[in-house]
Design a protein around this motif. Structure first.
Motif, short mmCIF file in Angstrom:
data_model
loop_
_atom_site.label_atom_id
_atom_site.label_comp_id
_atom_site.label_asym_id
_atom_site.label_seq_id
_atom_site.Cartn_x
_atom_site.Cartn_y
_atom_site.Cartn_z
N PHE A 106 0.99 -0.83 0.46
CA PHE A 106 0.41 -0.29 0.19
C PHE A 106 1.36 1.26 -0.17
O PHE A 106 2.47 0.93 0.52
CB PHE A 106 -1.36 0.36 1.19
CG PHE A 106 -0.40 0.07 3.06
CD1 PHE A 106 0.12 1.15 2.83
CD2 PHE A 106 0.22 -1.36 2.91
CE1 PHE A 106 0.62 1.35 4.61
CE2 PHE A 106 0.59 -0.85 4.53
CZ PHE A 106 1.43 -0.10 5.24
N SER A 107 0.03 2.57 -0.58
CA SER A 107 1.23 2.96 -0.73
C SER A 107 0.20 4.75 -0.52
O SER A 107 -0.91 4.95 -0.58
CB SER A 107 1.57 3.67 -1.90
OG SER A 107 1.18 3.64 -2.51
N GLY A 158 -0.41 5.28 -10.39
CA GLY A 158 0.61 5.14 -9.00
C GLY A 158 1.66 3.80 -9.19
O GLY A 158 1.74 3.21 -10.12
N PHE A 159 2.43 4.04 -7.75
CA PHE A 159 3.95 2.94 -8.16
C PHE A 159 2.42 1.60 -7.87
O PHE A 159 1.63 1.69 -6.45
CB PHE A 159 4.23 3.34 -6.42
CG PHE A 159 5.16 4.83 -7.09
CD1 PHE A 159 6.15 4.44 -7.37
CD2 PHE A 159 4.86 5.60 -7.19
CE1 PHE A 159 7.59 4.98 -7.43
CE2 PHE A 159 5.33 6.39 -7.71
CZ PHE A 159 7.32 5.72 -7.23
N PRO A 160 3.50 0.64 -8.69
CA PRO A 160 2.75 -0.45 -7.74
C PRO A 160 2.86 -1.05 -6.89
O PRO A 160 4.12 -0.86 -6.70
CB PRO A 160 2.19 -1.38 -9.77
CG PRO A 160 4.00 -1.09 -9.76
CD PRO A 160 3.98 0.69 -9.32
N ALA A 161 2.20 -2.14 -6.37
CA ALA A 161 2.40 -3.16 -5.81
C ALA A 161 2.86 -4.36 -6.08
O ALA A 161 2.76 -4.20 -7.75
CB ALA A 161 0.98 -3.59 -4.89
N GLU A 162 4.02 -4.93 -5.76
CA GLU A 162 4.74 -5.42 -5.75
C GLU A 162 5.51 -6.92 -5.00
O GLU A 162 5.40 -6.54 -3.72
CB GLU A 162 6.22 -4.63 -6.19
CG GLU A 162 7.55 -5.85 -6.84
CD GLU A 162 8.81 -4.98 -7.47
OE1 GLU A 162 9.72 -5.74 -6.88
OE2 GLU A 162 8.90 -3.94 -7.49
N ILE A 163 5.31 -8.27 -5.97
CA ILE A 163 5.99 -9.48 -5.15
C ILE A 163 7.00 -9.88 -5.93
O ILE A 163 6.71 -10.51 -6.84
CB ILE A 163 4.55 -10.09 -4.00
CG1 ILE A 163 5.13 -11.88 -4.16
CG2 ILE A 163 3.72 -10.42 -5.54
CD1 ILE A 163 4.45 -12.39 -3.34
N THR A 164 8.18 -10.15 -5.20
CA THR A 164 8.72 -10.81 -6.14
C THR A 164 9.64 -12.53 -5.25
O THR A 164 9.09 -12.96 -4.37
CB THR A 164 10.29 -10.67 -6.02
OG1 THR A 164 10.13 -8.95 -6.88
CG2 THR A 164 11.28 -10.52 -6.82
N LEU A 202 5.67 -9.97 -9.64
CA LEU A 202 4.38 -10.01 -10.10
C LEU A 202 3.61 -8.44 -9.64
O LEU A 202 4.01 -8.35 -8.23
CB LEU A 202 3.17 -10.56 -9.51
CG LEU A 202 1.65 -10.60 -9.82
CD1 LEU A 202 1.29 -11.05 -11.00
CD2 LEU A 202 0.72 -11.63 -8.68
N LEU A 203 3.50 -7.18 -10.21
CA LEU A 203 3.06 -5.90 -10.33
C LEU A 203 1.58 -5.98 -10.37
O LEU A 203 1.10 -6.52 -11.45
CB LEU A 203 3.79 -4.65 -11.60
CG LEU A 203 5.17 -5.21 -11.72
CD1 LEU A 203 5.19 -4.57 -12.86
CD2 LEU A 203 5.47 -4.33 -10.65
#
Length: 281
Positions: free
Chosen positions: A175-176, A186-192, A211-212
């Motif tokens: 979240f941002s 906006g800035f995407p959430a990201e999981i690597t 994954l964005l």
């Protein structure tokens, strides 16, 4: 109504080409800038640890650091001076873990992008480390220091399953907050998620999937080999856009010099360099 930034750009038609590439580089959405030279050579992989100690995007990795680290680097996407990215970062032991910080910026005179980060990592067990981080992104114009700004947290873990295999998970901006989304994506959430495997003596194979939040899936793979002279050779591939990368790291006493470049058929060549100082304990 014409926004002040657009009015500023119309008065300077000579910046149209750099701004076009700047937009391409950002993939039309807010996100962090290019990785360092070592990571770039591995196709952008940065959630996993390598043979040599380096600053990483994963705040869990500095948790096992036993000494200080200072680094300065420059990446020049597509050989364009106007969007060259300069970064200064460091890692410092701070009981019971390690503090990591980073400042980077790029852009044009009167319109610059900044990313600042602060993280803390620590060992939870002998083979498991975890960390948290906080990131602040802002755009500086001649009129405003925070024309656009975004603040978001992050977290990461690194688990060494065996002496040859490791797993890592990195989450950024789940979240941002800020005003960036009022003017565009906006800035995407990201999981690597990443995995590394030592496939031969001093040779490690890396694979990473990101994954964005807009639904974009990024795939990366890299190979790192440390030869007897202490030089580290790297190669990598990034699937979006299709990009091949190569590089080398040279250790000389307390200095580590990383040189790399990435090549893609559409935007072209991106060279990078980074100098890391590892003072003796």
């Amino acid at each position: 109504m014409i926004y002040p930034l657009i009015q500023w750009a119309l008065k300077r038609p000579g910046i149209i080409i750099p701004v076009f590439f700047l937009s391409l580089f950002r993939m039309t959405t807010g996100q962090e800038v290019c990785p360092g030279a070592g990571s770039l050579a591995l196709g952008g992989i940065s959630s996993l640890e390598e043979h040599v100690q380096q600053v990483s995007r994963n705040p869990a990795l500095p948790g096992s650091a036993k000494g200080h680290l200072l680094a300065a680097g420059h990446v020049r996407p597509y050989l364009l001076k106007e969007i060259g990215i300069t970064t200064i970062e460091g890692v410092h032991p701070a009981f019971p873990g390690t503090v990591q910080w980073k400042i980077s910026n790029y852009g044009l005179k009167g319109f610059r992008q900044f990313e600042s980060g602060l993280g803390f990592g620590m060992l939870l067990r002998e083979n498991l480390s975890a960390g948290i981080s906080f990131h602040y992104y802002n755009t500086v114009t001649k009129e405003q220091f925070n024309y656009l700004w975004t603040f978001g947290p992050g977290a990461g873990i690194h688990y060494r399953i065996t002496s040859r295999t490791a797993l890592a998970v990195l989450v950024k901006n789940p979240f941002s907050t800020g005003n960036h989304a009022h003017y565009g994506p906006g800035f995407p959430a990201e999981i690597t998620m990443g995995i590394s495997r030592v496939i031969y003596e001093n040779t490690t194979l890396f694979s990473e999937m990101t994954l964005l939040s807009p639904g974009l899936l990024l795939m990366r793979t890299g190979l790192s080999c440390m030869i007897p002279s202490g030089v580290t050779i790297r190669a990598g591939y990034h699937a979006h856009p299709h990009t091949f990368s190569f590089g080398a790291g040279i250790r000389s006493n307390q200095l580590l010099i990383d040189l790399s470049f990435a090549w893609s058929a559409v935007p072209g060549i991106t060279p990078a360099t980074m100098i890391t100082w590892l003072p003796e304990k």
